[in-house]
Design a protein around this motif. Structure first.
Motif, PDB file in Angstrom:
ATOM      1  N   SER A   1      94.756  46.867  53.534  1.00  0.00           N
ATOM      2  CA  SER A   1      95.618  45.704  53.351  1.00  0.00           C
ATOM      3  C   SER A   1      96.589  45.957  52.206  1.00  0.00           C
ATOM      4  O   SER A   1      96.237  46.547  51.194  1.00  0.00           O
ATOM      5  CB  SER A   1      94.762  44.472  53.026  1.00  0.00           C
ATOM      6  OG  SER A   1      95.581  43.400  52.647  1.00  0.00           O
ATOM      7  N   ASP A   2      97.816  45.486  52.384  1.00  0.00           N
ATOM      8  CA  ASP A   2      98.801  45.600  51.306  1.00  0.00           C
ATOM      9  C   ASP A   2      99.033  44.252  50.621  1.00  0.00           C
ATOM     10  O   ASP A   2      99.965  44.097  49.851  1.00  0.00           O
ATOM     11  CB  ASP A   2     100.114  46.193  51.811  1.00  0.00           C
ATOM     12  CG  ASP A   2     100.739  45.360  52.925  1.00  0.00           C
ATOM     13  OD1 ASP A   2     100.141  44.349  53.343  1.00  0.00           O
ATOM     14  OD2 ASP A   2     101.841  45.721  53.378  1.00  0.00           O
ATOM     15  N   ALA A   3      98.155  43.288  50.895  1.00  0.00           N
ATOM     16  CA  ALA A   3      98.249  41.976  50.246  1.00  0.00           C
ATOM     17  C   ALA A   3      98.003  42.140  48.750  1.00  0.00           C
ATOM     18  O   ALA A   3      97.201  42.977  48.335  1.00  0.00           O
ATOM     19  CB  ALA A   3      97.228  41.013  50.845  1.00  0.00           C
ATOM     20  N   PRO A   4      98.675  41.365  47.937  1.00  0.00           N
ATOM     21  CA  PRO A   4      98.471  41.496  46.487  1.00  0.00           C
ATOM     22  C   PRO A   4      97.083  41.000  46.067  1.00  0.00           C
ATOM     23  O   PRO A   4      96.499  40.138  46.716  1.00  0.00           O
ATOM     24  CB  PRO A   4      99.567  40.614  45.890  1.00  0.00           C
ATOM     25  CG  PRO A   4      99.904  39.645  46.965  1.00  0.00           C
ATOM     26  CD  PRO A   4      99.656  40.337  48.275  1.00  0.00           C
ATOM     27  N   LEU A   5      96.584  41.578  44.988  1.00  0.00           N
ATOM     28  CA  LEU A   5      95.336  41.113  44.389  1.00  0.00           C
ATOM     29  C   LEU A   5      95.601  39.739  43.777  1.00  0.00           C
ATOM     30  O   LEU A   5      96.581  39.553  43.058  1.00  0.00           O
ATOM     31  CB  LEU A   5      94.877  42.090  43.306  1.00  0.00           C
ATOM     32  CG  LEU A   5      93.655  41.679  42.486  1.00  0.00           C
ATOM     33  CD1 LEU A   5      92.423  41.576  43.380  1.00  0.00           C
ATOM     34  CD2 LEU A   5      93.428  42.674  41.364  1.00  0.00           C
TER      35      LEU A   5
ATOM     36  N   ALA B   1      86.124  38.051  47.927  1.00  0.00           N
ATOM     37  CA  ALA B   1      85.966  38.332  49.358  1.00  0.00           C
ATOM     38  C   ALA B   1      86.850  37.378  50.157  1.00  0.00           C
ATOM     39  O   ALA B   1      86.795  36.165  49.967  1.00  0.00           O
ATOM     40  CB  ALA B   1      84.512  38.171  49.773  1.00  0.00           C
ATOM     41  N   TYR B   2      87.669  37.966  51.021  1.00  0.00           N
ATOM     42  CA  TYR B   2      88.569  37.199  51.882  1.00  0.00           C
ATOM     43  C   TYR B   2      88.060  37.289  53.316  1.00  0.00           C
ATOM     44  O   TYR B   2      87.805  38.390  53.809  1.00  0.00           O
ATOM     45  CB  TYR B   2      89.980  37.780  51.841  1.00  0.00           C
ATOM     46  CG  TYR B   2      90.585  37.877  50.463  1.00  0.00           C
ATOM     47  CD1 TYR B   2      91.405  36.871  49.976  1.00  0.00           C
ATOM     48  CD2 TYR B   2      90.343  38.978  49.652  1.00  0.00           C
ATOM     49  CE1 TYR B   2      91.983  36.965  48.708  1.00  0.00           C
ATOM     50  CE2 TYR B   2      90.900  39.081  48.390  1.00  0.00           C
ATOM     51  CZ  TYR B   2      91.714  38.070  47.925  1.00  0.00           C
ATOM     52  OH  TYR B   2      92.274  38.167  46.683  1.00  0.00           O
ATOM     53  N   PRO B   3      87.932  36.151  54.005  1.00  0.00           N
ATOM     54  CA  PRO B   3      87.475  36.203  55.400  1.00  0.00           C
ATOM     55  C   PRO B   3      88.576  36.755  56.310  1.00  0.00           C
ATOM     56  O   PRO B   3      89.734  36.872  55.911  1.00  0.00           O
ATOM     57  CB  PRO B   3      87.180  34.731  55.715  1.00  0.00           C
ATOM     58  CG  PRO B   3      88.096  33.971  54.814  1.00  0.00           C
ATOM     59  CD  PRO B   3      88.215  34.791  53.558  1.00  0.00           C
ATOM     60  N   THR B   4      88.203  37.068  57.534  1.00  0.00           N
ATOM     61  CA  THR B   4      89.166  37.529  58.529  1.00  0.00           C
ATOM     62  C   THR B   4      90.154  36.411  58.837  1.00  0.00           C
ATOM     63  O   THR B   4      89.773  35.246  58.953  1.00  0.00           O
ATOM     64  CB  THR B   4      88.440  37.929  59.826  1.00  0.00           C
ATOM     65  OG1 THR B   4      87.501  38.948  59.523  1.00  0.00           O
ATOM     66  CG2 THR B   4      89.403  38.419  60.883  1.00  0.00           C
TER      67      THR B   4
ATOM     68  N   ALA C   1      88.782  41.178  57.426  1.00  0.00           N
ATOM     69  CA  ALA C   1      87.992  40.744  56.271  1.00  0.00           C
ATOM     70  C   ALA C   1      87.993  41.857  55.226  1.00  0.00           C
ATOM     71  O   ALA C   1      87.854  43.035  55.557  1.00  0.00           O
ATOM     72  CB  ALA C   1      86.566  40.413  56.695  1.00  0.00           C
ATOM     73  N   ARG C   2      88.167  41.476  53.961  1.00  0.00           N
ATOM     74  CA  ARG C   2      88.182  42.482  52.900  1.00  0.00           C
ATOM     75  C   ARG C   2      87.584  41.917  51.625  1.00  0.00           C
ATOM     76  O   ARG C   2      87.538  40.706  51.424  1.00  0.00           O
ATOM     77  CB  ARG C   2      89.584  43.000  52.641  1.00  0.00           C
ATOM     78  CG  ARG C   2      90.460  42.050  51.861  1.00  0.00           C
ATOM     79  CD  ARG C   2      91.816  42.662  51.517  1.00  0.00           C
ATOM     80  NE  ARG C   2      92.550  41.814  50.618  1.00  0.00           N
ATOM     81  CZ  ARG C   2      93.243  40.746  50.966  1.00  0.00           C
ATOM     82  NH1 ARG C   2      93.289  40.385  52.229  1.00  0.00           N
ATOM     83  NH2 ARG C   2      93.889  40.039  50.059  1.00  0.00           N
TER      84      ARG C   2
ATOM     85  N   PHE D   1      78.521  44.055  56.193  1.00  0.00           N
ATOM     86  CA  PHE D   1      78.894  42.652  56.365  1.00  0.00           C
ATOM     87  C   PHE D   1      80.180  42.504  57.171  1.00  0.00           C
ATOM     88  O   PHE D   1      80.661  41.401  57.391  1.00  0.00           O
ATOM     89  CB  PHE D   1      79.089  41.975  54.997  1.00  0.00           C
ATOM     90  CG  PHE D   1      77.832  41.876  54.178  1.00  0.00           C
ATOM     91  CD1 PHE D   1      76.795  41.048  54.562  1.00  0.00           C
ATOM     92  CD2 PHE D   1      77.700  42.602  53.007  1.00  0.00           C
ATOM     93  CE1 PHE D   1      75.641  40.944  53.799  1.00  0.00           C
ATOM     94  CE2 PHE D   1      76.554  42.511  52.235  1.00  0.00           C
ATOM     95  CZ  PHE D   1      75.517  41.675  52.635  1.00  0.00           C
ATOM     96  N   GLY D   2      80.804  43.629  57.580  1.00  0.00           N
ATOM     97  CA  GLY D   2      82.043  43.590  58.357  1.00  0.00           C
ATOM     98  C   GLY D   2      83.301  43.493  57.500  1.00  0.00           C
ATOM     99  O   GLY D   2      84.318  42.998  57.967  1.00  0.00           O
TER     100      GLY D   2
END
Length: 179
Positions: free
Chosen positions: A41-45, A90-93, A99-100, A132-133
């Motif tokens: 993922s390239d989403a910001p922290l 933790a971010y859900p799908t 999910a990451r 945990f996926g």
């Protein structure tokens, strides 16, 4: 003499073919399968979520009194060697992202580890998150990306890839990929 050269060439050709087949059949992931692993993922922290989690986001400070919260990395955080793992989000799908889990490490301790110790940490945490996926990304509090562990969960067994950022003594960053 010509007979000896022909025999020598035949042996060399046989060895070359044998090595080629051995390399082909023993390689863990063929290039086409490795390409099917999604990019990290390239989403910001989002460090602000550590204090104020929103929606289904879970942090190391999220506690569910009724049942185990998934993903559960509390044990890993408490048993992290030298308290390397400081926090996580933790971010859900979603429709846009798999999910990451974003791991935040103690930069001082991270900088003391050699490449193999860092790799071992990322592999251990990535394997735990994979159960945990979830994929993982590793950051410091300066929001610098340090490593990723990304999987394609639609394959059986899961195909995963580790990417490590390595800072040289000159301060230059390079990314090292492991399949």
């Amino acid at each position: 003499m010509p007979k000896y050269n022909t025999l020598s060439r035949q042996k060399s050709l046989f060895l070359l073919i044998a090595l080629s087949f051995t390399t082909f059949f023993l390689s863990p992931i063929s290039p086409s399968r490795a390409e099917s692993i999604p990019k990290p993922s390239d989403a910001p922290l989002e460090l602000n979520l550590l204090n104020k989690p929103q929606g289904l986001v879970i942090t190391a400070n999220t506690i569910n009194p009724e049942r185990l919260t998934i993903p559960s990395l509390w044990w890993a955080k408490e048993n992290s060697e030298n308290k390397l793992l400081d926090n996580w989000i933790a971010y859900p799908t979603t429709e846009q992202q798999a999910a990451r889990i974003d791991l935040i490490v103690n930069q001082q301790i991270w900088s003391l580890l050699d490449y193999l110790e860092r790799y071992n940490f990322v592999n251990k945490m990535g394997s735990m998150a994979r159960n945990f996926g979830y994929n993982i990304r590793v950051f410091n509090y300066q929001q610098e990306p340090l490593a990723t562990y990304t999987c394609n969960f639609s394959n059986s067994p899961d195909l995963c890839k580790i990417q490590m950022s390595n800072q040289s003594k000159l301060g230059l960053r390079q990314t090292i990929q492991e399949n």
